[in-house]
Design a protein around this motif. Structure first.
Motif, PDB file in Angstrom:
ATOM      1  N   SER A 101      -7.810  -9.695  11.257  1.00  0.00           N
ATOM      2  CA  SER A 101      -8.265  -9.241   9.940  1.00  0.00           C
ATOM      3  C   SER A 101      -9.392 -10.091   9.372  1.00  0.00           C
ATOM      4  O   SER A 101      -9.943  -9.771   8.325  1.00  0.00           O
ATOM      5  CB  SER A 101      -7.092  -9.268   8.952  1.00  0.00           C
ATOM      6  OG  SER A 101      -6.682 -10.596   8.720  1.00  0.00           O
ATOM      7  N   LYS A 121       0.265 -14.249   2.594  1.00  0.00           N
ATOM      8  CA  LYS A 121      -0.108 -12.836   2.514  1.00  0.00           C
ATOM      9  C   LYS A 121       0.444 -12.061   3.710  1.00  0.00           C
ATOM     10  O   LYS A 121       0.986 -10.958   3.562  1.00  0.00           O
ATOM     11  CB  LYS A 121      -1.630 -12.701   2.454  1.00  0.00           C
ATOM     12  CG  LYS A 121      -2.120 -11.270   2.298  1.00  0.00           C
ATOM     13  CD  LYS A 121      -3.641 -11.244   2.168  1.00  0.00           C
ATOM     14  CE  LYS A 121      -4.165  -9.828   2.021  1.00  0.00           C
ATOM     15  NZ  LYS A 121      -5.639  -9.798   1.896  1.00  0.00           N
ATOM     16  N   LEU A 156      -3.716  -4.024   7.083  1.00  0.00           N
ATOM     17  CA  LEU A 156      -3.531  -4.227   5.648  1.00  0.00           C
ATOM     18  C   LEU A 156      -4.015  -5.593   5.173  1.00  0.00           C
ATOM     19  O   LEU A 156      -4.294  -5.774   3.990  1.00  0.00           O
ATOM     20  CB  LEU A 156      -2.056  -4.044   5.289  1.00  0.00           C
ATOM     21  CG  LEU A 156      -1.491  -2.639   5.511  1.00  0.00           C
ATOM     22  CD1 LEU A 156       0.015  -2.625   5.244  1.00  0.00           C
ATOM     23  CD2 LEU A 156      -2.202  -1.625   4.624  1.00  0.00           C
ATOM     24  N   SER A 158      -6.814  -6.924   5.506  1.00  0.00           N
ATOM     25  CA  SER A 158      -8.210  -6.905   5.050  1.00  0.00           C
ATOM     26  C   SER A 158      -8.386  -6.211   3.696  1.00  0.00           C
ATOM     27  O   SER A 158      -9.523  -5.993   3.257  1.00  0.00           O
ATOM     28  CB  SER A 158      -9.100  -6.229   6.099  1.00  0.00           C
ATOM     29  OG  SER A 158      -8.718  -4.876   6.291  1.00  0.00           O
ATOM     30  N   ASP A 159      -7.269  -5.830   3.041  1.00  0.00           N
ATOM     31  CA  ASP A 159      -7.318  -5.156   1.730  1.00  0.00           C
ATOM     32  C   ASP A 159      -8.223  -3.927   1.743  1.00  0.00           C
ATOM     33  O   ASP A 159      -9.153  -3.807   0.939  1.00  0.00           O
ATOM     34  CB  ASP A 159      -7.776  -6.139   0.639  1.00  0.00           C
ATOM     35  CG  ASP A 159      -6.794  -7.261   0.412  1.00  0.00           C
ATOM     36  OD1 ASP A 159      -5.577  -6.996   0.467  1.00  0.00           O
ATOM     37  OD2 ASP A 159      -7.236  -8.405   0.198  1.00  0.00           O
ATOM     38  N   LYS A 161      -9.726  -0.031   1.384  1.00  0.00           N
ATOM     39  CA  LYS A 161      -9.662   1.081   0.444  1.00  0.00           C
ATOM     40  C   LYS A 161      -9.188   2.348   1.142  1.00  0.00           C
ATOM     41  O   LYS A 161      -8.600   3.224   0.521  1.00  0.00           O
ATOM     42  CB  LYS A 161     -11.050   1.331  -0.171  1.00  0.00           C
ATOM     43  CG  LYS A 161     -11.566   0.213  -1.030  1.00  0.00           C
ATOM     44  CD  LYS A 161     -12.896   0.577  -1.681  1.00  0.00           C
ATOM     45  CE  LYS A 161     -14.042   0.619  -0.681  1.00  0.00           C
ATOM     46  NZ  LYS A 161     -15.363   0.784  -1.348  1.00  0.00           N
TER      47      LYS A 161
END
Length: 248
Positions: A101, A121, A156, A158-159, A161
């Motif tokens: 990531s 995280k 997930l 890498s946050d 959209k």
């Protein structure tokens, strides 16, 4: 959120994707379906630029991205999984999640391999997926289903959209498949946009808000599941006129 315009990918005389156009609305779960060889995964590859499109455009949130390298596209908020897990077998699950990531430059060489923030995280994501127990297992010890969940966890980190899921339930047992469906719905309820390739038609019709159908590299139909399952072109593309949702 995502717009694909006249996308083409040719391999010599083979038109794997041929003038394909479709949209994925923000906040939706959109399915990309079609018979084997329809061009679905190739379209995914072109959108994420793991394959370079022959022609066409890809737009993310109003910005054209088809000229960018894959890590730049990830930084813009689009992440994807693959049909076959790309885990690093000699690394632990948590190491796989973090390393896959990372989107950073040369300064990353001077940072710890995994920071405390990244570890926290990653553990939070593993907890959401219900697999904290395997956080320190080596990749080669995982079952096929666990690898699928690890790939989702890495995505997930890498946050994103929007996430592109290539057969997330393929080859997993029915119980795990339902768990994956619940997690996808939960992520979508939190605002994450999803584009999914999946051959399980029952799953697709239950999960998706919109469906895009490809055949022979072209988009032949798009709409709600109810519209798609009744479309004559879609019925013809599947088994010569029969789309058996229950048996798929």
């Amino acid at each position: 959120m995502l717009e694909v315009k006249n996308l083409c990918k040719y391999y010599g005389g083979i038109k794997a994707v041929d003038q394909a156009s479709f949209k994925v609305e923000a906040g939706s779960i959109t399915a990309l379906i079609g018979p084997n060889g329809a061009g679905k995964t190739t379209a995914f590859n072109c959108i994420s630029r793991t394959a370079v499109p022959t022609a066409g455009e890809v737009w993310l949130d109003g910005e054209r991205i088809d000229h960018l390298r894959p890590h730049k596209i990830t930084a813009k908020g689009l992440s994807r999984t693959f049909q076959i897990s790309r885990n690093l077998a000699d690394m632990t699950v948590i190491e796989n999640i973090v390393v896959q990531s990372k989107v950073e430059g040369l300064m990353g060489l001077f940072r710890p391999a995994i920071t405390a923030e990244e570890r926290d995280k990653a553990m939070s994501i593993l907890d959401f997926l219900g697999i904290t127990r395997i956080a320190y297992e080596d990749g080669h010890n995982l079952s096929y289903g666990q690898k699928k969940l690890m790939d989702l966890a890495a995505l997930l980190m890498s946050d994103p959209k929007i996430i592109l899921l290539d057969e997330p339930a393929g080859g997993v047992n029915p119980s795990l498949m339902e768990e994956i469906v619940v997690r996808i719905r939960t992520l979508n309820d939190k605002g994450l946009t999803v584009l999914i390739v999946e051959h399980n038609m029952d799953l697709i019709m239950r999960l998706s808000h919109n469906v895009v159908v490809m055949a022979h590299g072209k988009v032949i139909c798009q709409g709600t599941p109810d519209i798609v399952r009744k479309d004559p072109q879609v019925l013809e593309a599947y088994l010569g006129g029969v789309l058996d949702v229950e048996a798929a």
